[in-house]
Design an enzyme around this catalytic site. Structure first.
Site, PDB file in Angstrom:
ATOM      1  N   PHE A   1     -14.050   2.171   4.092  1.00 27.37           N
ATOM      2  CA  PHE A   1     -13.004   1.520   3.305  1.00 27.37           C
ATOM      3  C   PHE A   1     -12.634   2.434   2.141  1.00 27.37           C
ATOM      4  O   PHE A   1     -13.490   2.887   1.399  1.00 27.37           O
ATOM      5  CB  PHE A   1     -13.504   0.173   2.775  1.00 27.37           C
ATOM      6  CG  PHE A   1     -12.397  -0.670   2.227  1.00 27.37           C
ATOM      7  CD1 PHE A   1     -11.571  -1.397   3.075  1.00 27.37           C
ATOM      8  CD2 PHE A   1     -12.152  -0.718   0.862  1.00 27.37           C
ATOM      9  CE1 PHE A   1     -10.529  -2.161   2.574  1.00 27.37           C
ATOM     10  CE2 PHE A   1     -11.108  -1.480   0.352  1.00 27.37           C
ATOM     11  CZ  PHE A   1     -10.300  -2.200   1.211  1.00 27.37           C
ATOM     12  N   VAL A   2     -11.332   2.716   2.009  1.00 24.36           N
ATOM     13  CA  VAL A   2     -10.888   3.637   0.961  1.00 24.36           C
ATOM     14  C   VAL A   2      -9.896   2.965   0.015  1.00 24.36           C
ATOM     15  O   VAL A   2      -9.236   1.992   0.385  1.00 24.36           O
ATOM     16  CB  VAL A   2     -10.262   4.923   1.557  1.00 24.36           C
ATOM     17  CG1 VAL A   2     -11.300   5.739   2.294  1.00 24.36           C
ATOM     18  CG2 VAL A   2      -9.084   4.592   2.477  1.00 24.36           C
TER      19      VAL A   2
ATOM     20  N   ASP B   1      -5.589  -0.591  -2.187  1.00 22.42           N
ATOM     21  CA  ASP B   1      -6.298  -1.472  -3.124  1.00 22.42           C
ATOM     22  C   ASP B   1      -7.665  -1.914  -2.618  1.00 22.42           C
ATOM     23  O   ASP B   1      -7.995  -1.803  -1.438  1.00 22.42           O
ATOM     24  CB  ASP B   1      -5.477  -2.742  -3.345  1.00 22.42           C
ATOM     25  CG  ASP B   1      -5.519  -3.659  -2.124  1.00 22.42           C
ATOM     26  OD1 ASP B   1      -5.257  -3.166  -1.004  1.00 22.42           O
ATOM     27  OD2 ASP B   1      -5.844  -4.841  -2.272  1.00 22.42           O
TER      28      ASP B   1
ATOM     29  N   GLU C   1       3.783   4.223   6.239  1.00 22.66           N
ATOM     30  CA  GLU C   1       2.591   3.372   6.150  1.00 22.66           C
ATOM     31  C   GLU C   1       1.527   4.098   5.336  1.00 22.66           C
ATOM     32  O   GLU C   1       1.477   5.336   5.322  1.00 22.66           O
ATOM     33  CB  GLU C   1       2.130   3.050   7.587  1.00 22.66           C
ATOM     34  CG  GLU C   1       0.817   2.331   7.727  1.00 22.66           C
ATOM     35  CD  GLU C   1       0.786   0.922   7.176  1.00 22.66           C
ATOM     36  OE1 GLU C   1       1.141   0.746   5.996  1.00 22.66           O
ATOM     37  OE2 GLU C   1       0.346   0.007   7.892  1.00 22.66           O
ATOM     38  N   ASP C   2       0.669   3.348   4.664  1.00 20.84           N
ATOM     39  CA  ASP C   2      -0.407   3.980   3.909  1.00 20.84           C
ATOM     40  C   ASP C   2      -1.563   4.381   4.823  1.00 20.84           C
ATOM     41  O   ASP C   2      -2.064   5.490   4.754  1.00 20.84           O
ATOM     42  CB  ASP C   2      -0.905   3.073   2.761  1.00 20.84           C
ATOM     43  CG  ASP C   2      -1.314   1.684   3.237  1.00 20.84           C
ATOM     44  OD1 ASP C   2      -1.097   1.354   4.426  1.00 20.84           O
ATOM     45  OD2 ASP C   2      -1.832   0.905   2.416  1.00 20.84           O
TER      46      ASP C   2
ATOM     47  N   LYS D   1      -7.467   6.037  10.552  1.00 22.55           N
ATOM     48  CA  LYS D   1      -8.889   5.893  10.895  1.00 22.55           C
ATOM     49  C   LYS D   1      -9.061   6.076  12.397  1.00 22.55           C
ATOM     50  O   LYS D   1      -8.104   5.920  13.144  1.00 22.55           O
ATOM     51  CB  LYS D   1      -9.369   4.512  10.460  1.00 22.55           C
ATOM     52  CG  LYS D   1      -9.482   4.361   8.953  1.00 22.55           C
ATOM     53  CD  LYS D   1     -10.194   3.076   8.600  1.00 22.55           C
ATOM     54  CE  LYS D   1     -10.222   2.858   7.113  1.00 22.55           C
ATOM     55  NZ  LYS D   1     -10.811   1.556   6.772  1.00 22.55           N
TER      56      LYS D   1
ATOM     57  N   GLY E   1       0.768  -1.251   0.000  1.00 22.33           N
ATOM     58  CA  GLY E   1       0.000   0.000   0.000  1.00 22.33           C
ATOM     59  C   GLY E   1       0.794   1.295   0.000  1.00 22.33           C
ATOM     60  O   GLY E   1       0.316   2.303  -0.490  1.00 22.33           O
TER      61      GLY E   1
ATOM     62  N   ASP F   1      -5.320   1.523  10.733  1.00 22.32           N
ATOM     63  CA  ASP F   1      -6.726   1.228  11.021  1.00 22.32           C
ATOM     64  C   ASP F   1      -6.825   0.785  12.483  1.00 22.32           C
ATOM     65  O   ASP F   1      -7.006   1.604  13.375  1.00 22.32           O
ATOM     66  CB  ASP F   1      -7.209   0.158  10.046  1.00 22.32           C
ATOM     67  CG  ASP F   1      -8.686  -0.140  10.161  1.00 22.32           C
ATOM     68  OD1 ASP F   1      -9.351   0.438  11.043  1.00 22.32           O
ATOM     69  OD2 ASP F   1      -9.202  -0.963   9.381  1.00 22.32           O
TER      70      ASP F   1
ATOM     71  N   ARG G   1      -5.036   0.529  -7.141  1.00 25.24           N
ATOM     72  CA  ARG G   1      -3.891   1.199  -6.503  1.00 25.24           C
ATOM     73  C   ARG G   1      -3.415   2.398  -7.320  1.00 25.24           C
ATOM     74  O   ARG G   1      -2.825   3.331  -6.789  1.00 25.24           O
ATOM     75  CB  ARG G   1      -2.718   0.216  -6.351  1.00 25.24           C
ATOM     76  CG  ARG G   1      -2.965  -0.906  -5.370  1.00 25.24           C
ATOM     77  CD  ARG G   1      -1.673  -1.647  -5.096  1.00 25.24           C
ATOM     78  NE  ARG G   1      -1.882  -2.940  -4.469  1.00 25.24           N
ATOM     79  CZ  ARG G   1      -2.047  -3.154  -3.172  1.00 25.24           C
ATOM     80  NH1 ARG G   1      -2.071  -2.142  -2.337  1.00 25.24           N
ATOM     81  NH2 ARG G   1      -2.205  -4.368  -2.687  1.00 25.24           N
TER      82      ARG G   1
HETATM   83  P1  5GP Z   1      -4.297  -2.252  10.766  1.00 27.71           P
HETATM   84  O1  5GP Z   1      -3.280  -3.314  11.072  1.00 27.71           O
HETATM   85  O2  5GP Z   1      -3.893  -0.891  11.293  1.00 27.71           O
HETATM   86  O3  5GP Z   1      -5.678  -2.637  11.219  1.00 27.71           O
HETATM   87  O4  5GP Z   1      -4.441  -2.185   9.212  1.00 27.71           O
HETATM   88  C1  5GP Z   1      -3.460  -1.636   8.425  1.00 27.71           C
HETATM   89  C2  5GP Z   1      -3.502  -2.203   7.025  1.00 27.71           C
HETATM   90  O5  5GP Z   1      -4.818  -2.593   6.657  1.00 27.71           O
HETATM   91  C3  5GP Z   1      -3.075  -1.168   6.018  1.00 27.71           C
HETATM   92  O6  5GP Z   1      -1.688  -1.231   5.791  1.00 27.71           O
HETATM   93  C4  5GP Z   1      -3.879  -1.545   4.804  1.00 27.71           C
HETATM   94  O7  5GP Z   1      -3.177  -2.507   4.058  1.00 27.71           O
HETATM   95  C5  5GP Z   1      -5.121  -2.193   5.352  1.00 27.71           C
HETATM   96  N1  5GP Z   1      -6.265  -1.264   5.400  1.00 27.71           N
HETATM   97  C6  5GP Z   1      -6.846  -0.733   6.495  1.00 27.71           C
HETATM   98  N2  5GP Z   1      -7.885   0.070   6.166  1.00 27.71           N
HETATM   99  C7  5GP Z   1      -7.923   0.060   4.801  1.00 27.71           C
HETATM  100  C8  5GP Z   1      -8.783   0.726   3.836  1.00 27.71           C
HETATM  101  O8  5GP Z   1      -9.700   1.502   4.124  1.00 27.71           O
HETATM  102  N3  5GP Z   1      -8.511   0.472   2.525  1.00 27.71           N
HETATM  103  C9  5GP Z   1      -7.505  -0.367   2.124  1.00 27.71           C
HETATM  104  N4  5GP Z   1      -7.335  -0.523   0.819  1.00 27.71           N
HETATM  105  N5  5GP Z   1      -6.698  -0.992   3.002  1.00 27.71           N
HETATM  106  C10 5GP Z   1      -6.906  -0.783   4.329  1.00 27.71           C
END
Ligand code: 5GP
Length: 181
Positions: A152-153, A159, A99-100, A131, A45, A103, A165
């Site tokens: 969800f974005v 992606d 990081e992208d 988020k 990402g 969440d 992407r």
């Molecule tokens: P976390 O471990 O913080 O819950 O999630 C992080 C990862 O989940 C991000 O690096 C990404 O790959 C994915 N992710 C979380 N939210 C989104 C979203 O809204 N869209 C997309 N495409 N990926 C997300």
């Protein structure tokens, strides 16, 4: 075409992203003005964000990528798995994690703990998006591009089932196509 297949609503425009990337790059360039930090991007990402950030920075820097898996479809699995490790030696280095999106915070926590174990000189965390549902992290996300609602974005590296992407902005998917694969 992508735009016809999915109903996408722009959340953050390409111009807004460009401006914010410029600000973060300027902050990082100031913070590490006499250093050579190493940017570590989380695949897949963050590859576009890292490329734009690095090209906008005005100091010398290096880069590497790590690949982690924690996500299937639209919901987190709650576990983080190492898929591809970095090859650089980060001992004694200033590390900038790129990081992208944060969440739940699981991915960033896993990576920060892992990299800290290699005794870097410092660890700075940058995330383009954040988020509101972040679990209690025992550290700060040093630079956040944009705080967004819990939708969800996609786009700008993010992606949906490995697609979209390449889109230039950040979009909310308002209607999912059942034939997207
Ligand atoms: P976390 O471990 O913080 O819950 O999630 C992080 C990862 O989940 C991000 O690096 C990404 O790959 C994915 N992710 C979380 N939210 C989104 C979203 O809204 N869209 C997309 N495409 N990926 C997300």
């Amino acid at each position: 075409m992508i735009a016809e297949k999915y109903n996408l609503e722009t959340l953050i425009s390409a111009e807004e992203i460009k401006q914010r990337v410029k600000e973060i790059a300027a902050d990082l360039s100031r913070k590490f003005s006499d250093e050579v930090p190493i940017l570590i991007g989380i695949l897949n990402g963050s590859f576009i964000f890292l490329a734009d950030l690095m090209r906008t920075m005005t100091i010398e820097c290096e880069m590497d990528f790590i690949k982690l898996a924690s996500y299937a479809g639209q919901s987190s699995t709650g576990t983080v798995k190492l898929v591809k490790d970095i090859s650089a030696d980060i001992t004694g280095r200033h590390v900038v994690i790129v990081e992208d999106i944060v969440d739940s915070g699981l991915t960033i926590k896993f990576l920060r703990d892992r990299l800290t174990g290699a005794a870097p000189k410092s660890v700075t965390v940058v995330s383009l998006l954040m988020k509101p549902e972040v679990a209690d992290l025992d550290f700060e996300i040093d630079y956040v591009g944009f705080k967004i609602p819990p939708d969800f974005v996609v786009g700008y590296g993010l992606d949906y089932n490995q697609k979209m992407r390449q889109l230039p902005a950040i979009y909310r998917i308002t209607e999912l196509d059942s034939n997207n694969g």
